[in-house]
Design a protein around this motif. Structure first.
Motif, PDB file in Angstrom:
ATOM      1  N   ARG A 147       0.825  -1.205   0.000  1.00  0.00           N
ATOM      2  CA  ARG A 147       0.000   0.000   0.000  1.00  0.00           C
ATOM      3  C   ARG A 147       0.865   1.264   0.000  1.00  0.00           C
ATOM      4  NH1 ARG A 147      -5.218   1.525   1.741  1.00  0.00           N
ATOM      5  NH2 ARG A 147      -5.305   3.702   2.431  1.00  0.00           N
ATOM      6  N   LYS A 148       1.887   1.251   0.860  1.00  0.00           N
ATOM      7  CA  LYS A 148       2.754   2.424   0.959  1.00  0.00           C
ATOM      8  C   LYS A 148       3.407   2.733  -0.374  1.00  0.00           C
ATOM      9  CE  LYS A 148       6.614   4.304   3.631  1.00  0.00           C
ATOM     10  NZ  LYS A 148       7.586   4.055   4.733  1.00  0.00           N
ATOM     11  N   LEU A 149       3.844   1.698  -1.079  1.00  0.00           N
ATOM     12  CA  LEU A 149       4.486   1.902  -2.375  1.00  0.00           C
ATOM     13  C   LEU A 149       3.478   2.345  -3.431  1.00  0.00           C
ATOM     14  CD1 LEU A 149       7.074   1.688  -4.040  1.00  0.00           C
ATOM     15  CD2 LEU A 149       6.565  -0.739  -4.396  1.00  0.00           C
ATOM     16  N   LEU A 150       2.294   1.743  -3.423  1.00  0.00           N
ATOM     17  CA  LEU A 150       1.288   2.055  -4.433  1.00  0.00           C
ATOM     18  C   LEU A 150       0.739   3.469  -4.309  1.00  0.00           C
ATOM     19  CD1 LEU A 150      -0.822  -1.225  -4.544  1.00  0.00           C
ATOM     20  CD2 LEU A 150       0.275  -0.141  -6.518  1.00  0.00           C
ATOM     21  N   LEU A 151       0.535   3.942  -3.082  1.00  0.00           N
ATOM     22  CA  LEU A 151      -0.136   5.220  -2.870  1.00  0.00           C
ATOM     23  C   LEU A 151       0.804   6.399  -2.714  1.00  0.00           C
ATOM     24  CD1 LEU A 151      -3.069   4.202  -0.486  1.00  0.00           C
ATOM     25  CD2 LEU A 151      -2.909   4.061  -2.982  1.00  0.00           C
ATOM     26  N   ASP A 152       2.074   6.137  -2.488  1.00  0.00           N
ATOM     27  CA  ASP A 152       3.044   7.223  -2.307  1.00  0.00           C
ATOM     28  C   ASP A 152       3.260   7.952  -3.628  1.00  0.00           C
ATOM     29  OD1 ASP A 152       5.265   8.863  -1.772  1.00  0.00           O
ATOM     30  OD2 ASP A 152       6.116   7.400  -0.388  1.00  0.00           O
ATOM     31  N   SER A 153       3.095   9.268  -3.602  1.00  0.00           N
ATOM     32  CA  SER A 153       3.262  10.046  -4.835  1.00  0.00           C
ATOM     33  C   SER A 153       4.699  10.024  -5.341  1.00  0.00           C
ATOM     34  CB  SER A 153       2.814  11.500  -4.608  1.00  0.00           C
ATOM     35  OG  SER A 153       3.611  12.117  -3.614  1.00  0.00           O
ATOM     36  N   LYS A 154       5.642   9.552  -4.522  1.00  0.00           N
ATOM     37  CA  LYS A 154       7.025   9.428  -4.980  1.00  0.00           C
ATOM     38  C   LYS A 154       7.211   8.211  -5.886  1.00  0.00           C
ATOM     39  CE  LYS A 154       9.041  11.533  -0.819  1.00  0.00           C
ATOM     40  NZ  LYS A 154       7.790  11.594  -0.029  1.00  0.00           N
ATOM     41  N   SER A 155       6.214   7.333  -5.932  1.00  0.00           N
ATOM     42  CA  SER A 155       6.290   6.154  -6.821  1.00  0.00           C
ATOM     43  C   SER A 155       5.937   6.563  -8.246  1.00  0.00           C
ATOM     44  CB  SER A 155       5.334   5.058  -6.326  1.00  0.00           C
ATOM     45  OG  SER A 155       5.677   4.619  -5.046  1.00  0.00           O
ATOM     46  N   VAL A 156       6.821   7.338  -8.837  1.00  0.00           N
ATOM     47  CA  VAL A 156       6.574   7.852 -10.188  1.00  0.00           C
ATOM     48  C   VAL A 156       6.995   6.810 -11.228  1.00  0.00           C
ATOM     49  CG1 VAL A 156       6.825  10.251  -9.493  1.00  0.00           C
ATOM     50  CG2 VAL A 156       8.845   8.974 -10.223  1.00  0.00           C
TER      51      VAL A 156
END
Length: 234
Positions: A59-68
């Motif tokens: 979830r943290k990876l999917l929703l983090d806006s830094k996961s461009v």
């Protein structure tokens, strides 16, 4: 302890909430949980993505806006990895124990967001659901569809407050353009038309109590049918 004939049920009841962020799912799940608790119904509340240790990392990876630059199919695969873990760890054990499972999002979200929003199509999502999730289908889905613009405004405001309070960022999806959410919204409507017996749509900008009344009406009917089925098979 379950009451009203629910004790001893061999298979639980699976209820999901769907809708855009900002549609009021969190509030309605909280109110439904209180309603179930008052009636002595054993239940479990979970969410997707998340709900397990592995899922919370996804979830943290999917929703983090830094996961461009996350490829749509990579995003899709991560959603199903989270779901497979949740089914194994949380959902199936609770259903096997005869409990009501209330889940914030399930495969309908993936079909709407990745199938519709990311334009990957429904066929791919549904085939992955069949293969990875054993084609587990909710008994009831409450689809909250208030005004699109209002939902997005609430979701973006909520995420700003969440980031300011916790320092964590879960706004990657909310940064998408309006056309993305229009496709998501349209796909949700398509799912509701395709599966009218499972999906109950709560449309329009109703107040919290009015939405709650509709949710309780739908859940009560499924609980009664569930209870009746148990008595018949007992």
């Amino acid at each position: 302890m379950a009451v009203d004939g629910l004790a001893g049920q061999k298979r639980g009841l699976f209820v999901t909430f769907e809708g855009l962020d900002g549609s009021g799912k969190t509030t309605q799940i909280r109110k439904l949980s209180a309603w179930l608790e008052q009636r002595g119904v054993e239940f479990v509340v979970t969410r997707q993505p998340g709900g397990t240790e592995t899922g919370d990392r996804i979830r943290k990876l999917l929703l983090d806006s830094k996961s461009v630059g996350l490829a749509p199919r990579a995003e899709l695969a991560m959603m199903f990895a989270d779901r497979a873990q949740a089914i194994r760890e949380v959902i199936e054990p609770a259903l096997e124990a005869g409990k009501v499972v209330v889940c914030d999002r399930f495969t309908d979200s993936t079909e709407a967001y990745q199938g519709g929003g990311r334009e990957l199509g429904s066929d791919l999502v549904l085939e992955l659901h069949r293969l990875i999730c054993g084609d587990l289908i909710p008994d009831l889905t409450l689809l909250l569809l208030p005004d699109l613009a209002a939902s997005l405004k609430r979701a973006r405001r909520r995420n700003d407050k969440h980031t300011a309070k916790t320092g964590t960022d879960e706004s990657r999806f909310e940064r998408e353009q309006d056309a993305f959410f229009e496709r998501v919204h349209a796909k949700y409507e398509e799912i509701a038309v395709r599966e009218p017996l499972r999906v109950i749509v709560v449309d329009g900008d109703l107040d919290i109590e009015a939405v709650h009344e509709r949710v309780i009406t739908a859940v009560s009917a499924r609980l009664e049918a569930w209870q009746s089925q148990h008595k018949t098979s007992a």
